[in-house]
Design a protein around this motif. Sequence first.
Motif, PDB file in Angstrom:
ATOM      1  N   ASP A  18       0.831  -1.208   0.000  1.00  0.00           N
ATOM      2  CA  ASP A  18       0.000   0.000   0.000  1.00  0.00           C
ATOM      3  C   ASP A  18       0.867   1.260   0.000  1.00  0.00           C
ATOM      4  OD1 ASP A  18      -2.775  -1.157   2.107  1.00  0.00           O
ATOM      5  OD2 ASP A  18      -2.261  -1.511  -0.007  1.00  0.00           O
ATOM      6  N   SER A  19       0.187   2.389  -0.089  1.00  0.00           N
ATOM      7  CA  SER A  19       0.849   3.691  -0.082  1.00  0.00           C
ATOM      8  C   SER A  19       0.295   4.557   1.047  1.00  0.00           C
ATOM      9  CB  SER A  19       0.641   4.413  -1.416  1.00  0.00           C
ATOM     10  OG  SER A  19       1.190   3.690  -2.497  1.00  0.00           O
ATOM     11  N   LEU A  20       1.121   5.471   1.492  1.00  0.00           N
ATOM     12  CA  LEU A  20       0.722   6.484   2.462  1.00  0.00           C
ATOM     13  C   LEU A  20       1.446   7.771   2.118  1.00  0.00           C
ATOM     14  CD1 LEU A  20       0.871   4.934   6.075  1.00  0.00           C
ATOM     15  CD2 LEU A  20      -1.161   5.835   4.918  1.00  0.00           C
ATOM     16  N   ARG A  21       0.819   8.893   2.456  1.00  0.00           N
ATOM     17  CA  ARG A  21       1.508  10.169   2.340  1.00  0.00           C
ATOM     18  C   ARG A  21       1.530  10.834   3.696  1.00  0.00           C
ATOM     19  NH1 ARG A  21       0.420  15.697  -1.146  1.00  0.00           N
ATOM     20  NH2 ARG A  21      -1.268  15.966   0.389  1.00  0.00           N
ATOM     21  N   LEU A  22       2.728  11.069   4.180  1.00  0.00           N
ATOM     22  CA  LEU A  22       2.906  11.784   5.431  1.00  0.00           C
ATOM     23  C   LEU A  22       3.049  13.277   5.147  1.00  0.00           C
ATOM     24  CD1 LEU A  22       5.475   9.485   7.279  1.00  0.00           C
ATOM     25  CD2 LEU A  22       2.981   9.287   7.163  1.00  0.00           C
ATOM     26  N   SER A  23       2.524  14.070   6.059  1.00  0.00           N
ATOM     27  CA  SER A  23       2.660  15.518   5.972  1.00  0.00           C
ATOM     28  C   SER A  23       3.355  16.032   7.216  1.00  0.00           C
ATOM     29  CB  SER A  23       1.289  16.188   5.848  1.00  0.00           C
ATOM     30  OG  SER A  23       0.619  15.771   4.677  1.00  0.00           O
ATOM     31  N   THR A  69       9.125   9.373  -1.882  1.00  0.00           N
ATOM     32  CA  THR A  69       9.417  10.667  -2.496  1.00  0.00           C
ATOM     33  C   THR A  69       9.167  11.772  -1.489  1.00  0.00           C
ATOM     34  OG1 THR A  69       8.741   9.848  -4.685  1.00  0.00           O
ATOM     35  CG2 THR A  69       8.914  12.236  -4.391  1.00  0.00           C
ATOM     36  N   ILE A  70      10.191  12.577  -1.266  1.00  0.00           N
ATOM     37  CA  ILE A  70      10.053  13.730  -0.383  1.00  0.00           C
ATOM     38  C   ILE A  70       9.792  14.962  -1.237  1.00  0.00           C
ATOM     39  CG2 ILE A  70      12.550  14.170  -0.327  1.00  0.00           C
ATOM     40  CD1 ILE A  70      12.210  15.090   2.589  1.00  0.00           C
ATOM     41  N   SER A  71       8.922  15.832  -0.768  1.00  0.00           N
ATOM     42  CA  SER A  71       8.628  17.071  -1.488  1.00  0.00           C
ATOM     43  C   SER A  71       8.302  18.155  -0.458  1.00  0.00           C
ATOM     44  CB  SER A  71       7.467  16.888  -2.463  1.00  0.00           C
ATOM     45  OG  SER A  71       6.285  16.505  -1.792  1.00  0.00           O
ATOM     46  N   ASN A 110       6.853  25.305   0.081  1.00  0.00           N
ATOM     47  CA  ASN A 110       7.287  26.396   0.955  1.00  0.00           C
ATOM     48  C   ASN A 110       6.184  27.424   1.170  1.00  0.00           C
ATOM     49  OD1 ASN A 110       9.788  25.228   1.305  1.00  0.00           O
ATOM     50  ND2 ASN A 110      10.816  26.503  -0.223  1.00  0.00           N
ATOM     51  N   ALA A 111       5.347  27.616   0.168  1.00  0.00           N
ATOM     52  CA  ALA A 111       4.270  28.601   0.300  1.00  0.00           C
ATOM     53  C   ALA A 111       3.281  28.200   1.384  1.00  0.00           C
ATOM     54  CB  ALA A 111       3.562  28.771  -1.033  1.00  0.00           C
ATOM     55  N   ASN A 112       3.075  26.895   1.524  1.00  0.00           N
ATOM     56  CA  ASN A 112       2.147  26.391   2.539  1.00  0.00           C
ATOM     57  C   ASN A 112       2.864  25.815   3.754  1.00  0.00           C
ATOM     58  OD1 ASN A 112      -0.523  26.873   1.377  1.00  0.00           O
ATOM     59  ND2 ASN A 112       0.180  25.506  -0.251  1.00  0.00           N
ATOM     60  N   ASN A 113       4.174  26.013   3.801  1.00  0.00           N
ATOM     61  CA  ASN A 113       4.952  25.605   4.980  1.00  0.00           C
ATOM     62  C   ASN A 113       4.784  24.129   5.333  1.00  0.00           C
ATOM     63  OD1 ASN A 113       6.735  27.472   6.009  1.00  0.00           O
ATOM     64  ND2 ASN A 113       5.631  27.778   7.929  1.00  0.00           N
ATOM     65  N   THR A 114       4.783  23.283   4.304  1.00  0.00           N
ATOM     66  CA  THR A 114       4.526  21.869   4.526  1.00  0.00           C
ATOM     67  C   THR A 114       5.518  21.017   3.740  1.00  0.00           C
ATOM     68  OG1 THR A 114       2.161  22.340   4.824  1.00  0.00           O
ATOM     69  CG2 THR A 114       2.772  20.053   4.439  1.00  0.00           C
ATOM     70  N   VAL A 115       5.903  19.923   4.357  1.00  0.00           N
ATOM     71  CA  VAL A 115       6.775  18.931   3.726  1.00  0.00           C
ATOM     72  C   VAL A 115       6.014  17.614   3.680  1.00  0.00           C
ATOM     73  CG1 VAL A 115       8.993  17.735   3.858  1.00  0.00           C
ATOM     74  CG2 VAL A 115       8.793  20.107   4.627  1.00  0.00           C
ATOM     75  N   TYR A 116       6.253  16.852   2.626  1.00  0.00           N
ATOM     76  CA  TYR A 116       5.535  15.599   2.441  1.00  0.00           C
ATOM     77  C   TYR A 116       6.512  14.440   2.263  1.00  0.00           C
ATOM     78  CZ  TYR A 116       1.829  18.900   1.286  1.00  0.00           C
ATOM     79  OH  TYR A 116       0.931  19.932   1.316  1.00  0.00           O
ATOM     80  N   LEU A 117       6.027  13.258   2.599  1.00  0.00           N
ATOM     81  CA  LEU A 117       6.750  12.029   2.290  1.00  0.00           C
ATOM     82  C   LEU A 117       5.742  11.050   1.696  1.00  0.00           C
ATOM     83  CD1 LEU A 117       9.534  10.626   2.445  1.00  0.00           C
ATOM     84  CD2 LEU A 117       8.728   9.529   4.554  1.00  0.00           C
ATOM     85  N   TYR A 131       9.444  10.831  11.777  1.00  0.00           N
ATOM     86  CA  TYR A 131       9.637  12.178  12.293  1.00  0.00           C
ATOM     87  C   TYR A 131      10.131  13.105  11.189  1.00  0.00           C
ATOM     88  CZ  TYR A 131       9.756   9.736  16.787  1.00  0.00           C
ATOM     89  OH  TYR A 131       9.458   8.948  17.880  1.00  0.00           O
ATOM     90  N   CYS A 132       9.608  14.312  11.155  1.00  0.00           N
ATOM     91  CA  CYS A 132      10.224  15.306  10.292  1.00  0.00           C
ATOM     92  C   CYS A 132      11.069  16.238  11.148  1.00  0.00           C
ATOM     93  CB  CYS A 132       9.203  16.080   9.476  1.00  0.00           C
ATOM     94  SG  CYS A 132       8.227  17.276  10.366  1.00  0.00           S
ATOM     95  N   ALA A 133      12.054  16.827  10.515  1.00  0.00           N
ATOM     96  CA  ALA A 133      13.002  17.662  11.228  1.00  0.00           C
ATOM     97  C   ALA A 133      13.487  18.776  10.310  1.00  0.00           C
ATOM     98  CB  ALA A 133      14.179  16.822  11.709  1.00  0.00           C
ATOM     99  N   ALA A 134      13.952  19.844  10.933  1.00  0.00           N
ATOM    100  CA  ALA A 134      14.416  21.010  10.179  1.00  0.00           C
ATOM    101  C   ALA A 134      15.805  21.410  10.646  1.00  0.00           C
ATOM    102  CB  ALA A 134      13.439  22.177  10.370  1.00  0.00           C
ATOM    103  N   ASP A 135      16.609  21.792   9.696  1.00  0.00           N
ATOM    104  CA  ASP A 135      17.958  22.247  10.013  1.00  0.00           C
ATOM    105  C   ASP A 135      18.375  23.308   9.003  1.00  0.00           C
ATOM    106  OD1 ASP A 135      20.340  21.760  11.747  1.00  0.00           O
ATOM    107  OD2 ASP A 135      21.266  21.453   9.786  1.00  0.00           O
ATOM    108  N   LEU A 136      19.238  24.183   9.420  1.00  0.00           N
ATOM    109  CA  LEU A 136      19.704  25.241   8.520  1.00  0.00           C
ATOM    110  C   LEU A 136      20.697  24.725   7.480  1.00  0.00           C
ATOM    111  CD1 LEU A 136      20.174  28.167  11.068  1.00  0.00           C
ATOM    112  CD2 LEU A 136      18.357  27.929   9.375  1.00  0.00           C
TER     113      LEU A 136
END
Length: 122
Positions: free
Chosen positions: A16-21, A69-71, A74-81, A95-100
């Motif tokens: 199956d498939s899933l999309r994480l936000s 696939t990661i995408s 930026n306009a909606n401040n969202t990352v997907y997997l 888990y999603c994470a942010a780094d400079l």
Amino acid sequence: QVQLVESGGGLVQAGDSLRLSCAASGGSISKYVMGWFRQAPGKKREFVAVILWSGRTTFYSDSVKGRFTISRDNANNTVYLQMNGLKSEDTAAYYCAADLHNSRNEEEYDYWGQGTQVTVSS
């Protein structure tokens, strides 16, 4: 300081498939490299995928390359997997994470979400 909230996990069957936000607040994700990591029970947290600032460059772990696939929006401040062809070994908290900076090392990431559980039954 950016806050991250993951969603989209669940119980699915193999194949199956899933999309994480990952929704961000408190700041724009446009200045961050965004990564997805996962942690299975009894195992260390591991790198899954990373997407650089503009979204044109991505990197994946060998275990998910070709299936995930990661995408980013930026306009909606969202990352997907997007996760296709799920396997039982993909079962983990994601888990999603942010780094400079561009990194696959979890220790270098400054901001983390609380995680969302993905369970794949075989």
